[in-house]
Design an enzyme around this catalytic site. Structure first.
Site, PDB file in Angstrom:
ATOM      1  N   ALA A   1       5.049   2.910   1.542  1.00  0.00           N
ATOM      2  CA  ALA A   1       6.220   2.726   2.381  1.00  0.00           C
ATOM      3  C   ALA A   1       6.409   3.979   3.200  1.00  0.00           C
ATOM      4  O   ALA A   1       6.647   5.043   2.660  1.00  0.00           O
ATOM      5  CB  ALA A   1       7.446   2.441   1.523  1.00  0.00           C
ATOM      6  N   GLY A   2       6.264   3.847   4.476  1.00  0.00           N
ATOM      7  CA  GLY A   2       6.401   5.001   5.356  1.00  0.00           C
ATOM      8  C   GLY A   2       7.770   5.025   5.988  1.00  0.00           C
ATOM      9  O   GLY A   2       8.657   4.253   5.616  1.00  0.00           O
ATOM     10  N   GLY A   3       7.922   5.947   6.935  1.00  0.00           N
ATOM     11  CA  GLY A   3       9.205   6.107   7.587  1.00  0.00           C
ATOM     12  C   GLY A   3       9.574   4.924   8.453  1.00  0.00           C
ATOM     13  O   GLY A   3      10.719   4.738   8.806  1.00  0.00           O
ATOM     14  N   PHE A   4       8.595   4.099   8.799  1.00  0.00           N
ATOM     15  CA  PHE A   4       8.885   3.024   9.735  1.00  0.00           C
ATOM     16  C   PHE A   4       8.848   1.667   9.048  1.00  0.00           C
ATOM     17  O   PHE A   4       9.058   0.658   9.679  1.00  0.00           O
ATOM     18  CB  PHE A   4       7.887   3.055  10.893  1.00  0.00           C
ATOM     19  N   GLY A   5       8.559   1.669   7.772  1.00  0.00           N
ATOM     20  CA  GLY A   5       8.533   0.407   7.060  1.00  0.00           C
ATOM     21  C   GLY A   5       7.375   0.351   6.084  1.00  0.00           C
ATOM     22  O   GLY A   5       6.532   1.239   6.044  1.00  0.00           O
ATOM     23  N   LYS A  38       1.763  -3.246   8.781  1.00  0.00           N
ATOM     24  CA  LYS A  38       2.992  -2.454   8.690  1.00  0.00           C
ATOM     25  C   LYS A  38       4.158  -3.284   9.184  1.00  0.00           C
ATOM     26  O   LYS A  38       4.140  -3.780  10.302  1.00  0.00           O
ATOM     27  CB  LYS A  38       2.851  -1.182   9.534  1.00  0.00           C
ATOM     28  N   ASP A  54       5.793  12.856  13.466  1.00  0.00           N
ATOM     29  CA  ASP A  54       5.858  12.697  12.014  1.00  0.00           C
ATOM     30  C   ASP A  54       4.496  12.995  11.377  1.00  0.00           C
ATOM     31  O   ASP A  54       3.942  12.176  10.661  1.00  0.00           O
ATOM     32  CB  ASP A  54       6.330  11.278  11.663  1.00  0.00           C
ATOM     33  N   VAL A  75       3.953  -0.919   4.118  1.00  0.00           N
ATOM     34  CA  VAL A  75       2.611  -1.281   4.551  1.00  0.00           C
ATOM     35  C   VAL A  75       1.971  -2.146   3.471  1.00  0.00           C
ATOM     36  O   VAL A  75       2.068  -1.831   2.288  1.00  0.00           O
ATOM     37  CB  VAL A  75       1.757  -0.025   4.772  1.00  0.00           C
ATOM     38  N   LEU A  85       0.833  -1.215   0.000  1.00  0.00           N
ATOM     39  CA  LEU A  85       0.000   0.000   0.000  1.00  0.00           C
ATOM     40  C   LEU A  85       0.858   1.251   0.000  1.00  0.00           C
ATOM     41  O   LEU A  85       0.440   2.314  -0.415  1.00  0.00           O
ATOM     42  CB  LEU A  85      -0.900   0.019   1.231  1.00  0.00           C
TER      43      LEU A  85
END
Ligand SMILES: *[C@@H]1O[C@H](CO)[C@@H](O)[C@H](O)[C@H]1NC(C)=O
Ligand SMILES: *[C@@H]1O[C@H](CO)[C@@H](O)[C@H](O)[C@H]1NC(C)=O
Ligand SMILES: *[C@@H]1O[C@H](CO)[C@@H](O)[C@H](O)[C@H]1NC(C)=O
Ligand SMILES: *[C@@H]1O[C@H](CO)[C@@H](O)[C@H](O)[C@H]1NC(C)=O
Ligand SMILES: *[C@@H]1O[C@H](CO)[C@@H](O)[C@H](O)[C@H]1NC(C)=O
Ligand SMILES: *[C@@H]1O[C@H](CO)[C@@H](O)[C@H](O)[C@H]1NC(C)=O
Ligand SMILES: *[C@@H]1O[C@H](CO)[C@@H](O)[C@H](O)[C@H]1NC(C)=O
Ligand SMILES: *[C@@H]1O[C@H](CO)[C@@H](O)[C@H](O)[C@H]1NC(C)=O
Ligand SMILES: *[C@@H]1O[C@H](CO)[C@@H](O)[C@H](O)[C@H]1NC(C)=O
Ligand SMILES: *[C@@H]1O[C@H](CO)[C@@H](O)[C@H](O)[C@H]1NC(C)=O
Ligand SMILES: *[C@@H]1O[C@H](CO)[C@@H](O)[C@H](O)[C@H]1NC(C)=O
Length: 862
Positions: free
Chosen positions: A505-509, A525, A629, A511, A503
């Protein structure tokens, strides 16, 4: 006397209790009432959570123990600490008000000692407390003040009380609050084999007044005291924070370990959640006198030092060992038999009286010549210490990892145990071979069966939608109860079809989209760069999942397995706000509605909803959370376009050592939303989130990134240009051009614009709180004209210009950038504004504040 509350015969007890007719249901028992094993009477608490009745004694099925047990049959208290009576015995409340345990012969084995103190009734409370009350309802005596080996939730275990189980005693030291475990036996000195202060930063150098140990309903074992500001955490049960209809308790077990348990109502079994002594073989006397404790796999096993010994009770190795020939009757002389990797356990008080600085040979010879010495241990760990065992009770520990060498005095000749753990049976080659053949055959059959079953499953169930129904039901139960569901990695792999549908890719990994067994669509996530321990992770998960708000994305569950850390969130159909605001790339998750721009009324509702969600994080939930964030990518929209803030609470999970990670992914995405204090290495507070929110609000109004630079903005950052236009009175010029021709409430726009400028003030103290932001947006609060934000661009200009005349903050910025070093955070100009991220304020601030430093280089080149 062996304690009743052992783990061993729980199943037996359980059956017994299920068969019991419940004769008195929560009623007070008047004097003259009695319970007997013969007619199976019981007293139960109002809701039958606990009951008091006779149960077969674990040591002998023909004897009975009067015990208070939790629904299902987990005993938590017993009359006379497990004293057993025959079938003619009884527990009675005498006419004088004394609660007595009477043997069949009529002997009183135990009594509450309350005769003549005005006891008018006995009652068993819902908490499990057995109460003897007087006419005014006051407690004359209660079982919570006289625990046997268990302390349940809502029971206070004060210093001065003790739990006992066989030779073991547990107590809390009055002055230090240390938990202590002792071994006491008639004829031998009392040995303290465990004495530990928890969380000593809180209790060190303090003399406590009356520390009290409690098992909290959330599974945290804590210590409270008048001199401590707040309870000190002794231990987290491994399933702490999980809710459900269960009993939590701590118990001193018959094996001398102190453990925390939880038992589901009606199950009759308790699951271990924590133990005080992690190495069971360190418990003094666990294997009895002269016994040697070792491990076979992970479970402790008892053996004897050599073939000069035999088990005292071959059916129970824990009873210890006896010499085949007593030392006094040796036919010849005696000798010291060497035991490698073995230590005779030596604790206070022996440690102070029987320790000597001598080498290994002297350690052996001194014991041989000492008449009362039975064994000795040369530690061989560099300390030069030798322990001589003169007591007639010794306890040994053998492990390949122990450097020490021990000697045990035996009649000549010493016969060592056969190698490889065998406990002294004549091991002939033939029998060894035979057992190998048996093992191979069994293995073959078992693996054949497993293969068959797996094939069957593959054929029948692989494509069946019903597959996983049982676990789904379980998950649903947990979901409904509000506790986060723990998923296995395989389960998540299955529900995301092997992490196929990404779906974002955020700062923490990254999704992924997934479908749970109960058909719930979820976003999974996969966290990266999490170096935290299991405990810390679960703690954060508990915090995140206890944070519920209409404008926050709900956490459904998590997975923590090996290095895998995943979070499972509810799925948001409409993707994130950025896909609506910045249409250019057009790669939103909802591809179908990519045509028209988001109308103003929706934008305004999203802005208010987002502000409400953040307000909840900052001001209304129990553990205050700084998001760190906030950006359009982290504002998700559900089917009705309600704003839902996501990714909160994650900043704490990232290990500060892993800068690289944050630099490469999240900071690039977050650029433009970071408050100036991030870059200045100042403490991060809730006001940093307000700054980021202000930028998001500006973008919601304008449909442009705040850091966009173009010809229409006179080669200035959009946020700077927007303020200049506002100054000139050209509010309409800032509004998203795609809204032209649509109905736009210009009063709302102007208010929103002013709020955004207030939020992006350089000085954190000038920014409003999120609560105020909501009120301003809604028009409840008057709005003054915002001063120029003087955004972080001025920092960049200052440093790139390399002029000496920069402001205070800017010059510290400049030096930070120049050295790229990790400076300690400077105290905030207004400390009252600081709300720390998580529990330990300064430490967290340091972690988080130091994160983006390296990442500031890409900024500079902009
Ligand atoms: C159970 O036995 C005790 C003593 O024999 C007696 O006092 C009591 O009334 C009995 N209870 C029932 C319900 O039979
Ligand atoms: C007993 O259960 C009822 C219903 O489940 C509950 O309302 C009541 O508070 C309980 N009583 C006690 C003493 O816990
Ligand atoms: C209780 O009585 C039985 C026989 O009536 C006897 O064997 C037992 O030792 C007694 N127990 C105690 C603790 O006195
Ligand atoms: C009942 O017990 C309470 C507490 O133990 C005491 O304060 C009270 O005076 C007692 N009442 C009577 C009538 O004895
Ligand atoms: C445990 O407590 C009881 C009463 O509270 C006391 O009689 C007993 O001596 C204590 N035992 C130890 C080993 O301290
Ligand atoms: C140890 O010696 C004492 C007497 O000194 C005796 O009472 C006790 O039973 C002995 N213990 C063992 C385990 O032999
Ligand atoms: C309490 O435990 C700590 C170790 O955790 C130990 O260093 C300290 O000496 C103990 N204090 C007392 C009074 O036993
Ligand atoms: C606590 O104890 C340590 C070492 O014993 C000592 O250095 C320190 O000054 C003490 N702190 C206080 C507040 O007494
Ligand atoms: C120490 O106690 C404090 C206050 O209860 C708690 O916040 C902290 O997590 C505890 N630390 C550890 C290591 O258990
Ligand atoms: C460990 O001990 C148990 C019982 O004491 C025994 O059944 C098992 O075979 C042992 N396992 C190994 C690997 O020796
Ligand atoms: C003990 O007896 C053995 C054999 O009888 C002998 O070799 C040894 O020297 C003796 N040791 C002592 C200390 O007397």
């Amino acid at each position: 006397m062996r304690s009743l509350l052992g783990g061993g015969d729980l199943a037996l007890l359980c059956c017994f209790f299920l068969l019991l007719p419940l004769l008195s249901h929560g009623a007070d028992m008047p004097p003259g009432s009695s319970l007997t094993p013969a007619n199976s009477t019981s007293w139960s608490s109002p809701n039958s959570t606990f009951s008091l009745a006779f149960a077969p004694s674990p040591s002998s099925p023909s004897l009975f123990v009067a015990a208070v047990s939790y629904a299902g049959g987990v005993p938590v208290w017993s009359a006379g600490a497990g004293a057993a009576v025959d079938s003619g015995g009884s527990l009675r409340l005498s006419s004088t008000g004394d609660l007595q345990l009477v043997n069949g012969s009529g002997a009183v084995l135990w009594s509450s000692g309350t005769a003549g103190q005005g006891v008018t009734a006995a009652a068993l409370q819902e908490s499990g407390n057995l109460l003897l009350k007087n006419s005014s309802g006051g407690a004359v005596w209660q079982s919570f003040d006289h625990p046997t080996d268990t302390v349940v939730m809502s029971q206070n275990f004060a210093s001065g009380m003790n739990l006992s189980s066989g030779p073991y005693v547990f107590a809390v030291d009055r002055a230090s609050g240390n938990l202590t475990l002792k071994w006491a036996s008639a004829g031998s000195a009392t040995i303290t084999y465990f004495n530990k202060g928890y969380n000593s930063t809180f209790t060190a150098n303090k003399t406590l007044s009356s520390p009290t140990l409690t098992m909290q309903t959330n599974g945290i074992v804590s210590l409270t005291d008048g001199t401590l500001a707040s309870p000190v955490v002794v231990a987290y049960s491994s399933n702490y924070g999980e809710s459900g209809d269960m009993l939590r308790f701590v118990r001193l077990d018959p094996d001398g370990n102190f453990r925390a348990y939880s038992a589901a109502r009606g199950s009759g079994t308790a699951a271990e959640q924590w133990s005080a002594v992690s190495d069971q073989c360190q418990v003094f006397g666990y294997c009895g006198n002269m016994g040697v404790c070792g491990y076979n796999g992970t479970s402790p096993v008892c053996g004897c030092p050599s073939q000069n010994f035999q088990f005292s009770d071959p059916s129970n190795p824990r009873q210890g060992c006896t010499r085949t020939v007593d030392l006094a009757n040796c036919p010849g002389n005696s000798t010291m038999l060497e035991l490698d990797n073995t230590q005779f356990l030596t604790y206070t008080p022996e440690i102070t009286t029987e320790q000597f600085f001598v080498g290994i040979t002297a350690c052996r010879l001194n014991c041989l010549s000492g008449t009362s010495c039975v064994a000795s241990t040369a530690l061989a760990d560099g300390s030069g210490l030798c322990f001589l065992k003169v007591s007639n009770f010794t306890s040994a520990y053998q492990s390949a990892s122990l450097p020490s060498t021990s000697f045990v005095k035996v009649c000549f000749p010493g016969v060592p145990n056969p190698p490889a753990g065998g406990t002294g049976t004549s091991s002939s080659r033939a029998s060894g071979l035979r057992s190998w053949v048996v093992v191979l055959v069994v293995l073959g059959v078992v693996s054949g069966l497993v293969l068959c079953e797996w094939l069957l499953w593959w054929v029948l169930c692989r494509n069946s939608p019903k597959y996983g129904a049982a676990s789904a039901q379980y998950a649903l139960l947990e979901y409904a109860s509000g506790a986060p569901v723990q998923f296995s990695y395989r389960e998540l792999q299955r529900s995301t079809k092997g992490f196929k549908e990404k779906l974002g890719a955020g700062g923490f990994g990254a999704v992924y989209r997934g479908v749970l067994a109960n058909r719930t669509v979820v976003a999974v996530k996969q966290l990266e760069g999490i170096e935290q321990g299991e405990k810390q992770f679960r703690m954060e998960v508990a915090t995140i999942s206890s944070t519920h708000h209409l404008n926050l994305v709900r956490l459904i569950g998590f997975c923590s397995e090996g290095r895998h850390r995943l979070l499972v969130y509810e799925f948001m159909k409409n993707g994130s706000l950025d896909s609506f605001l910045f249409r250019a790339a057009g790669t939103g998750t909802g591809g179908s509605d990519a045509a028209k721009a988001m109308p103003w009324s929706t934008r305004f509702a999203v802005a208010v909803g987002t502000a409400r969600g953040i307000t909840y994080l900052h001001e209304e939930c129990r553990d205050c959370i700084v998001h760190c964030d906030i950006k359009p990518e982290n504002i998700l929209l559900d089917e009705q376009h309600n704003a839902k803030v996501s990714d909160f609470g994650l900043a704490k999970l990232i290990n500060p050592k892993d800068h690289r990670h944050r630099t490469l992914t999240s900071v690039r995405g977050t650029r433009g939303y970071l408050a100036p204090e991030w870059l200045a290495n100042l403490p991060i507070t809730v006001k940093s989130d307000v700054y980021s929110y202000g930028m998001v609000l500006l973008e919601t109004i304008s449909g442009r990134r705040n850091f966009d630079i173009s010809e229409d903005t006179g080669r200035k950052k959009f946020s700077v240009w927007a303020y200049e236009e506002y100054e000139k009175g050209n509010v309409a010029g800032v509004v998203d051009r795609r809204l032209a021709g649509e109905e736009v409430d210009m009063v709302q726009v102007e208010r929103a614009l002013q709020v955004s400028f207030w939020c992006i003030q350089e000085q954190p103290s000038q920014r409003p709180t999120m609560g105020k932001v909501v009120q301003m947006l809604e028009g409840i609060m008057e709005l003054e004209r915002p001063p120029p934000p003087k955004s972080s661009d001025s920092f960049v200009t200052a440093t790139t210009a390399t002029t000496g005349s920069t402001s205070g903050v800017s010059s510290s910025m400049a030096s930070t950038f120049a050295s790229s070093a990790m400076a300690a955070p400077v105290p905030s100009p207004n400390p009252e504004q600081e709300i720390a991220v998580g529990r330990s304020a300064s430490a967290r601030n340091r972690e988080i504040a130091s994160l983006p430093l390296r990442s500031s280089e890409p900024y500079m080149t902009m």
